[in-house]
Design an enzyme around this catalytic site. Sequence first.
Site, PDB file in Angstrom:
ATOM      1  N   CYS A 245       0.810  -1.230   0.000  1.00 34.48           N
ATOM      2  CA  CYS A 245       0.000   0.000   0.000  1.00 34.48           C
ATOM      3  C   CYS A 245       0.840   1.274   0.000  1.00 34.48           C
ATOM      4  O   CYS A 245       0.562   2.211  -0.748  1.00 34.48           O
ATOM      5  CB  CYS A 245      -0.986  -0.005   1.168  1.00 34.48           C
ATOM      6  SG  CYS A 245      -0.239   0.171   2.804  1.00 34.48           S
ATOM      7  N   HIS A 298      -2.827   0.996   6.772  1.00 33.18           N
ATOM      8  CA  HIS A 298      -3.167   0.961   5.345  1.00 33.18           C
ATOM      9  C   HIS A 298      -3.447   2.376   4.852  1.00 33.18           C
ATOM     10  O   HIS A 298      -3.818   3.259   5.627  1.00 33.18           O
ATOM     11  CB  HIS A 298      -4.397   0.079   5.118  1.00 33.18           C
ATOM     12  CG  HIS A 298      -4.655  -0.231   3.679  1.00 33.18           C
ATOM     13  ND1 HIS A 298      -3.767  -0.908   2.879  1.00 33.18           N
ATOM     14  CD2 HIS A 298      -5.717   0.066   2.872  1.00 33.18           C
ATOM     15  CE1 HIS A 298      -4.265  -1.035   1.663  1.00 33.18           C
ATOM     16  NE2 HIS A 298      -5.444  -0.442   1.630  1.00 33.18           N
ATOM     17  N   HIS A 310      -6.234   1.971  -4.096  1.00 37.00           N
ATOM     18  CA  HIS A 310      -5.195   1.498  -3.183  1.00 37.00           C
ATOM     19  C   HIS A 310      -4.658   0.153  -3.646  1.00 37.00           C
ATOM     20  O   HIS A 310      -5.224  -0.498  -4.541  1.00 37.00           O
ATOM     21  CB  HIS A 310      -5.761   1.373  -1.768  1.00 37.00           C
ATOM     22  CG  HIS A 310      -6.881   0.374  -1.657  1.00 37.00           C
ATOM     23  ND1 HIS A 310      -6.936  -0.605  -0.686  1.00 37.00           N
ATOM     24  CD2 HIS A 310      -8.016   0.187  -2.400  1.00 37.00           C
ATOM     25  CE1 HIS A 310      -8.036  -1.336  -0.826  1.00 37.00           C
ATOM     26  NE2 HIS A 310      -8.705  -0.869  -1.857  1.00 37.00           N
TER      27      HIS A 310
END
Length: 337
Positions: A245, A298, A310
């Site tokens: 990420c 995240h 993402h």
Amino acid sequence: MKKSVVALSAAVALSATFASNAMANTYTVKSGDTLSKIAKQHKTTVANIKQLNRLSSDQIHINQKLIISITQAAKQEAKTTAVYTVVAGDSLSKIANKFNMSVAELKSLNKLNTDTIYKDQRLTVKKIAGSQPSAPVPVQPPAPASDEMYAALPGDSLWKIANKFGISIQELKSANQLKSDSVYVGQRLAIPRSAASIPDSPSPGESVKADTPPPVQNDNLIELAKSLIGVSYAWGGTTPKGFDCSGYIYYVLNNSGKQISRTSASGYFAKGATVANPKAGDLVFFSSSPSNKKMITHMGIYLGNGEFIHASSSKGVRIDTLGLSYYQTRLAGFKSL
């Protein structure tokens, strides 16, 4: 001040004439082509193609435009024209006076719609009897007369170049008939004239200031981010071969004009400035669980309208909505870097 360069050899003079008058037979290289294959196809020789295109090796690349032959009209015009390379301080009137031409003649000969010229631009001019070239000018593949040219530098990508000139990746690809996103060092790319002018190189003796990264263009950032949809997840990955990420954010921002160092989602969260009213291009962060909003694990890029993009650990780069229960309960906030 560098001396003006006037190249008077016939082959060089033709390089500028080709672009405006289409008096050369050209061929666009395709996948699987070689010089010998192209020479055989057009009933010529490899040596002739290399000479016409000033090639020092047999290496060619897809979408490269090669001059295969020149017409009699082009040969005739070469006897009366030359190529002049624009230097700092030049103007159309100054160049026209130098070669006993009118500005209208100069513009017509080069298919110019405006009086704007730029350093290192090559212009076709009338040949002056007895002139001698001070330096040869290499033949370049024909380019639209309305475009400026940019040579790709180490570390360049289509996204960096598009962002530098304030255009979209698609505009850049269309102008150069590119079918892939790859570029190589030294590749000459046509930049639509509507884009920002290419900055002049410093003259000898001038101090060189450190480069200042251009501001992030959110349209280009979003375009790049979406172009990577489908790339698989790879822990620690920072390239299109695989992203985690934060590696995905690192890649997208660095290739969109925002130079950032590599760190984790929690590291970017700590560095970022809090955003109360998020807009497309801002970063969105998530915690490890609904009960622990301080543990950032995240992140993604906000697209607007409740959507974000993402690098998902299960499905790779994808678009999701903040309205999903999982993300809604773990939303930690928005930041900008």
